[in-house]
Design a protein around this motif. Structure first.
Motif, PDB file in Angstrom:
ATOM      1  N   ALA A 193       5.283   8.554  -2.448  1.00 46.82           N
ATOM      2  CA  ALA A 193       4.480   8.204  -1.268  1.00 46.82           C
ATOM      3  C   ALA A 193       5.344   7.411  -0.303  1.00 46.82           C
ATOM      4  O   ALA A 193       6.456   6.996  -0.642  1.00 46.82           O
ATOM      5  CB  ALA A 193       3.264   7.371  -1.672  1.00 46.82           C
ATOM      6  N   VAL A 194       4.801   7.178   0.884  1.00 45.82           N
ATOM      7  CA  VAL A 194       5.365   6.187   1.787  1.00 45.82           C
ATOM      8  C   VAL A 194       4.719   4.851   1.432  1.00 45.82           C
ATOM      9  O   VAL A 194       3.494   4.757   1.346  1.00 45.82           O
ATOM     10  CB  VAL A 194       5.109   6.536   3.259  1.00 45.82           C
ATOM     11  CG1 VAL A 194       5.656   5.433   4.168  1.00 45.82           C
ATOM     12  CG2 VAL A 194       5.741   7.881   3.602  1.00 45.82           C
ATOM     13  N   TYR A 195       5.548   3.852   1.217  1.00 44.09           N
ATOM     14  CA  TYR A 195       5.069   2.538   0.831  1.00 44.09           C
ATOM     15  C   TYR A 195       5.141   1.589   2.026  1.00 44.09           C
ATOM     16  O   TYR A 195       6.156   1.532   2.727  1.00 44.09           O
ATOM     17  CB  TYR A 195       5.904   1.990  -0.322  1.00 44.09           C
ATOM     18  CG  TYR A 195       5.540   2.605  -1.648  1.00 44.09           C
ATOM     19  CD1 TYR A 195       5.862   3.930  -1.930  1.00 44.09           C
ATOM     20  CD2 TYR A 195       4.850   1.879  -2.616  1.00 44.09           C
ATOM     21  CE1 TYR A 195       5.513   4.517  -3.140  1.00 44.09           C
ATOM     22  CE2 TYR A 195       4.494   2.448  -3.829  1.00 44.09           C
ATOM     23  CZ  TYR A 195       4.824   3.769  -4.088  1.00 44.09           C
ATOM     24  OH  TYR A 195       4.477   4.336  -5.285  1.00 44.09           O
ATOM     25  N   PHE A 214       0.852  -1.175   0.000  1.00 46.38           N
ATOM     26  CA  PHE A 214       0.000   0.000   0.000  1.00 46.38           C
ATOM     27  C   PHE A 214       0.893   1.231   0.000  1.00 46.38           C
ATOM     28  O   PHE A 214       2.094   1.138   0.282  1.00 46.38           O
ATOM     29  CB  PHE A 214      -0.900   0.013   1.243  1.00 46.38           C
ATOM     30  CG  PHE A 214      -1.901  -1.103   1.267  1.00 46.38           C
ATOM     31  CD1 PHE A 214      -1.523  -2.386   1.669  1.00 46.38           C
ATOM     32  CD2 PHE A 214      -3.211  -0.895   0.883  1.00 46.38           C
ATOM     33  CE1 PHE A 214      -2.438  -3.431   1.675  1.00 46.38           C
ATOM     34  CE2 PHE A 214      -4.131  -1.928   0.886  1.00 46.38           C
ATOM     35  CZ  PHE A 214      -3.741  -3.192   1.283  1.00 46.38           C
ATOM     36  N   ARG A 215       0.304   2.386  -0.312  1.00 48.66           N
ATOM     37  CA  ARG A 215       1.085   3.614  -0.264  1.00 48.66           C
ATOM     38  C   ARG A 215       0.204   4.753   0.225  1.00 48.66           C
ATOM     39  O   ARG A 215      -1.017   4.712   0.087  1.00 48.66           O
ATOM     40  CB  ARG A 215       1.685   3.950  -1.629  1.00 48.66           C
ATOM     41  CG  ARG A 215       0.666   4.271  -2.713  1.00 48.66           C
ATOM     42  CD  ARG A 215       1.364   4.399  -4.056  1.00 48.66           C
ATOM     43  NE  ARG A 215       0.425   4.758  -5.126  1.00 48.66           N
ATOM     44  CZ  ARG A 215       0.750   4.800  -6.405  1.00 48.66           C
ATOM     45  NH1 ARG A 215       1.994   4.508  -6.804  1.00 48.66           N
ATOM     46  NH2 ARG A 215      -0.153   5.141  -7.312  1.00 48.66           N
ATOM     47  N   GLN A 216       0.867   5.748   0.780  1.00 44.48           N
ATOM     48  CA  GLN A 216       0.152   6.914   1.287  1.00 44.48           C
ATOM     49  C   GLN A 216       0.955   8.166   0.989  1.00 44.48           C
ATOM     50  O   GLN A 216       2.093   8.303   1.453  1.00 44.48           O
ATOM     51  CB  GLN A 216      -0.110   6.785   2.789  1.00 44.48           C
ATOM     52  CG  GLN A 216      -1.015   7.859   3.338  1.00 44.48           C
ATOM     53  CD  GLN A 216      -1.531   7.531   4.723  1.00 44.48           C
ATOM     54  OE1 GLN A 216      -0.981   6.691   5.437  1.00 44.48           O
ATOM     55  NE2 GLN A 216      -2.615   8.174   5.122  1.00 44.48           N
ATOM     56  N   ALA A 217       0.364   9.041   0.196  1.00 47.95           N
ATOM     57  CA  ALA A 217       0.968  10.332  -0.113  1.00 47.95           C
ATOM     58  C   ALA A 217       0.479  11.361   0.900  1.00 47.95           C
ATOM     59  O   ALA A 217      -0.581  11.188   1.513  1.00 47.95           O
ATOM     60  CB  ALA A 217       0.592  10.752  -1.529  1.00 47.95           C
ATOM     61  N   PRO A 218       1.224  12.449   1.093  1.00 48.32           N
ATOM     62  CA  PRO A 218       0.813  13.477   2.055  1.00 48.32           C
ATOM     63  C   PRO A 218      -0.588  14.000   1.766  1.00 48.32           C
ATOM     64  O   PRO A 218      -0.918  14.329   0.627  1.00 48.32           O
ATOM     65  CB  PRO A 218       1.873  14.567   1.852  1.00 48.32           C
ATOM     66  CG  PRO A 218       3.063  13.850   1.341  1.00 48.32           C
ATOM     67  CD  PRO A 218       2.529  12.749   0.481  1.00 48.32           C
ATOM     68  N   GLY A 219      -1.413  14.032   2.792  1.00 41.94           N
ATOM     69  CA  GLY A 219      -2.757  14.561   2.651  1.00 41.94           C
ATOM     70  C   GLY A 219      -3.745  13.619   1.989  1.00 41.94           C
ATOM     71  O   GLY A 219      -4.897  14.008   1.746  1.00 41.94           O
ATOM     72  N   LYS A 220      -3.306  12.408   1.689  1.00 38.56           N
ATOM     73  CA  LYS A 220      -4.191  11.443   1.024  1.00 38.56           C
ATOM     74  C   LYS A 220      -4.361  10.200   1.868  1.00 38.56           C
ATOM     75  O   LYS A 220      -3.569   9.921   2.764  1.00 38.56           O
ATOM     76  CB  LYS A 220      -3.625  11.069  -0.351  1.00 38.56           C
ATOM     77  CG  LYS A 220      -3.569  12.235  -1.328  1.00 38.56           C
ATOM     78  CD  LYS A 220      -3.183  11.759  -2.722  1.00 38.56           C
ATOM     79  CE  LYS A 220      -3.217  12.897  -3.721  1.00 38.56           C
ATOM     80  NZ  LYS A 220      -2.868  12.433  -5.091  1.00 38.56           N
ATOM     81  N   GLU A 221      -5.412   9.447   1.556  1.00 33.90           N
ATOM     82  CA  GLU A 221      -5.646   8.200   2.255  1.00 33.90           C
ATOM     83  C   GLU A 221      -4.687   7.116   1.757  1.00 33.90           C
ATOM     84  O   GLU A 221      -4.173   7.189   0.646  1.00 33.90           O
ATOM     85  CB  GLU A 221      -7.094   7.749   2.051  1.00 33.90           C
ATOM     86  CG  GLU A 221      -8.121   8.666   2.688  1.00 33.90           C
ATOM     87  CD  GLU A 221      -9.530   8.109   2.593  1.00 33.90           C
ATOM     88  OE1 GLU A 221     -10.433   8.700   3.204  1.00 33.90           O
ATOM     89  OE2 GLU A 221      -9.710   7.084   1.915  1.00 33.90           O
TER      90      GLU A 221
END
Length: 123
Positions: free
Chosen positions: A92-94, A37-44
């Motif tokens: 993103a952070v993975y 999964f990944r998460q970018a700043p300000g996103k789910e």
């Protein structure tokens, strides 16, 4: 319970490649379906790819299909994500994640998570 540690993130130019790894310890790795999964700043947090316990089935989000490849080595308790043709929007952070229920795309179905590794793609 399984413990997960990601590695391999970094800074890469658009069009480049990175390979993420996730090392698992604890309960038998082959008991778990695994996902990235990944998460970018300000996103789910969003689904990227998943593989079944035996790696017989894999599934990808439309945004990475054809560019990313998920693989696992049950003998070495490792999960990998080969990322090619990277785009700035892949920044993103993975995270790698594990669940006992089976291949799934919802992060809510994964009770076990690593700490994440940062991937930054420059344009």
């Amino acid at each position: 319970q399984v413990q997960l540690v990601e590695s391999g993130g970094g800074l890469v130019q658009a069009g480049g490649s990175l390979r993420l790894s996730c090392a698992a310890s604890g309960r038998t790795f082959s008991s778990y379906a695994m996902g990235w999964f990944r998460q970018a700043p300000g996103k789910e947090r969003e689904f990227v790819a998943a593989t079944s316990r035996s790696a017989g089935s894999t599934y990808y989000s439309d945004s990475v299909k054809g560019r990313f490849t998920i693989s696992r080595g049950n003998a070495k308790n490792t999960l990998s994500l080969q990322m090619n043709s990277l785009k700035p929007e892949d920044t993103a952070v993975y995270y790698c994640a594990a669940n006992l229920a089976g291949l799934a795309t919802s992060p809510a179905l994964y009770p076990y998570w690593g700490q994440g590794t940062q991937v930054t793609v420059s344009s």
